[in-house]
Design a protein around this motif. Structure first.
Motif, short mmCIF file in Angstrom:
data_model
loop_
_atom_site.label_atom_id
_atom_site.label_comp_id
_atom_site.label_asym_id
_atom_site.label_seq_id
_atom_site.Cartn_x
_atom_site.Cartn_y
_atom_site.Cartn_z
N VAL A 160 28.84 7.22 61.81
CA VAL A 160 27.61 6.89 61.08
C VAL A 160 27.14 8.14 60.33
O VAL A 160 27.57 9.26 60.61
CB VAL A 160 26.47 6.41 62.01
CG1 VAL A 160 26.84 5.12 62.69
CG2 VAL A 160 26.11 7.48 63.04
N HIS A 161 26.27 7.91 59.35
CA HIS A 161 25.63 9.01 58.63
C HIS A 161 24.20 9.16 59.11
O HIS A 161 23.55 8.18 59.49
CB HIS A 161 25.62 8.73 57.12
CG HIS A 161 26.90 9.07 56.44
ND1 HIS A 161 27.36 10.37 56.31
CD2 HIS A 161 27.84 8.29 55.84
CE1 HIS A 161 28.50 10.38 55.65
NE2 HIS A 161 28.82 9.13 55.37
N GLY A 162 23.72 10.38 59.08
CA GLY A 162 22.35 10.65 59.46
C GLY A 162 21.59 11.29 58.32
O GLY A 162 22.14 12.07 57.54
N CYS A 163 20.33 10.94 58.18
CA CYS A 163 19.44 11.54 57.19
C CYS A 163 18.10 11.84 57.87
O CYS A 163 17.72 11.16 58.82
CB CYS A 163 19.22 10.63 55.99
SG CYS A 163 20.67 10.37 54.94
N ALA A 164 17.42 12.84 57.36
CA ALA A 164 16.13 13.19 57.94
C ALA A 164 15.21 13.74 56.86
O ALA A 164 15.66 14.23 55.82
CB ALA A 164 16.31 14.23 59.05
N LEU A 165 13.91 13.63 57.12
CA LEU A 165 12.90 14.19 56.23
C LEU A 165 12.14 15.27 57.00
O LEU A 165 11.70 15.03 58.13
CB LEU A 165 11.94 13.11 55.75
CG LEU A 165 10.97 13.52 54.64
CD1 LEU A 165 11.73 13.74 53.33
CD2 LEU A 165 9.88 12.46 54.44
N PHE A 166 12.03 16.44 56.38
CA PHE A 166 11.38 17.57 57.02
C PHE A 166 10.19 18.03 56.20
O PHE A 166 10.16 17.91 54.98
CB PHE A 166 12.35 18.76 57.14
CG PHE A 166 13.39 18.61 58.22
CD1 PHE A 166 13.20 19.18 59.47
CD2 PHE A 166 14.56 17.93 57.96
CE1 PHE A 166 14.16 19.06 60.45
CE2 PHE A 166 15.54 17.80 58.94
CZ PHE A 166 15.34 18.37 60.19
N ARG A 167 9.20 18.58 56.90
CA ARG A 167 8.16 19.39 56.29
C ARG A 167 8.34 20.78 56.88
O ARG A 167 8.02 21.02 58.03
CB ARG A 167 6.77 18.85 56.59
CG ARG A 167 5.66 19.69 55.95
CD ARG A 167 4.28 19.30 56.44
NE ARG A 167 3.86 17.99 55.99
CZ ARG A 167 3.61 16.96 56.79
NH1 ARG A 167 3.78 17.09 58.11
NH2 ARG A 167 3.22 15.81 56.31
N GLY A 168 8.91 21.69 56.08
CA GLY A 168 9.32 22.97 56.65
C GLY A 168 10.39 22.73 57.68
O GLY A 168 11.40 22.07 57.41
N GLU A 169 10.20 23.22 58.88
CA GLU A 169 11.15 23.02 59.97
C GLU A 169 10.79 21.80 60.82
O GLU A 169 11.52 21.46 61.76
CB GLU A 169 11.21 24.26 60.86
CG GLU A 169 11.66 25.52 60.14
CD GLU A 169 11.57 26.74 61.03
OE1 GLU A 169 12.13 26.70 62.15
OE2 GLU A 169 10.95 27.74 60.63
N GLU A 170 9.69 21.14 60.50
CA GLU A 170 9.24 19.99 61.29
C GLU A 170 9.94 18.71 60.83
O GLU A 170 9.83 18.31 59.68
CB GLU A 170 7.73 19.81 61.15
CG GLU A 170 7.18 18.60 61.88
CD GLU A 170 5.74 18.29 61.50
OE1 GLU A 170 5.17 17.36 62.11
OE2 GLU A 170 5.19 18.97 60.60
N MET A 171 10.66 18.08 61.74
CA MET A 171 11.32 16.82 61.42
C MET A 171 10.31 15.69 61.50
O MET A 171 9.71 15.45 62.54
CB MET A 171 12.49 16.55 62.38
CG MET A 171 13.29 15.30 62.05
SD MET A 171 14.55 14.88 63.28
CE MET A 171 15.66 16.27 63.14
N LEU A 172 10.13 14.98 60.39
CA LEU A 172 9.17 13.89 60.33
C LEU A 172 9.81 12.56 60.72
O LEU A 172 9.18 11.73 61.37
CB LEU A 172 8.58 13.78 58.92
CG LEU A 172 7.84 15.02 58.40
CD1 LEU A 172 7.39 14.81 56.97
CD2 LEU A 172 6.65 15.36 59.30
#
Length: 282
Positions: A160-172
């Motif tokens: 599978v593929h993974g994607c993520a959204l960050f604010r700085g180092e914080e994973m949202l």
């Protein structure tokens, strides 16, 4: 106007099968689920997406957003997913004008789990204006480490593929799917469902395990996110589009190594954090 009503039709993410290993032994393993989800908009069949089924409503919402079929979340009244029939029913508030003409042209893409997009892929790209934003090298390392520590279907079942959204180092938010396009579309849908204006892309960084193709770069820009990080590399067209937009693309990001392909002015370098340079073999 209120946000759309979404069902919560999360499906099992893995299934158990028997496999034979290199010693000829049979062993039970988990593999990712993959299921077809046919999307209907105002009772008109639109597309069939192959998906893991983790967040199907957000996937459909983000798909409509990234295909530019709807311009705001308020245009959608509800998204109802029924896995017994493998269908997602989208009800809009006022319909989608010229939907037949807008979906008549398909562009075959490099994406897994999607296959095509509607309309002219490059239409209106030059109209996108990205916000001013920067990322420190230390924050980039924090993002890479957060992904490394993240519990995931990939670790238990792979494929599978993974994607993520960050604010700085914080994973949202972190999303996995059978294709990277599904994962980014799901994040786009998630962003729209957040009532706060804090979900604008100005201070966000998008991460993907997949390669940075033109479609991925364009989708990130449409979400207003000006910095993209990938564990993989970038394609020629992805690079050209990123340069046109002034979007920062960072690839081959593992441990403390990375390559910034475009928008290097957005990356605040701290070379002293990279450690001792390994000697080049003669």
């Amino acid at each position: 106007m209120s946000l759309p009503f979404l069902t919560q039709a999360r499906a099992p993410l893995t299934c158990a099968v028997a496999a034979v290993n290199e010693y000829g032994e049979q062993q039970p393993i988990s593999i990712p689920a993959e299921r077809a989800l046919t999307v209907y908009v105002d009772k008109r069949e639109l597309v069939t997406l192959m998906t893991l089924g983790a967040h199907p409503e957000l996937l459909v919402l983000g798909f409509l957003r990234n295909q530019r079929l709807v311009r705001s979340v308020q245009e959608v009244e509800s998204i109802t997913v029924d896995w017994e029939v493998g269908a997602a029913a989208v009800k809009t508030r006022q319909g989608i004008s010229d939907i037949e003409a807008r979906t008549a042209k398909r562009v075959v893409t490099t994406g897994c789990g999607q296959g095509s997009v509607f309309g002219d892929l490059m239409a209106d790209v030059d109209k996108l204006v990205l916000p001013a934003a920067t990322l420190m090298q230390s924050q980039l390392y924090g993002i890479v480490n957060a992904i490394r520590l993240q519990e995931s279907t990939y670790k238990s079942a792979g494929s599978v593929h993974g994607c993520a959204l960050f604010r700085g180092e914080e994973m949202l938010v972190f999303v996995e799917d059978v294709g990277r396009h599904n994962a980014i579309d799901t994040i786009a849908g998630w962003m729209w469902m957040q009532a706060s204006q804090a979900m604008a892309g100005d201070d966000k960084v998008f991460y993907t395990t997949g390669r940075l193709t033109s479609e991925m770069v364009i989708k990130s820009a449409q979400m207003g996110v000006p910095i993209v990080v990938s564990r993989s590399g970038i394609t020629q067209m992805g690079h050209e589009v990123a340069q046109r937009l002034g979007l920062c693309t960072i690839g081959r990001a593992t441990n403390k190594r990375f390559l910034c392909y475009s928008g290097a002015d957005r990356l605040q370098l701290q070379p002293e954090l990279a450690g001792t340079r390994l000697p080049v073999a003669a």
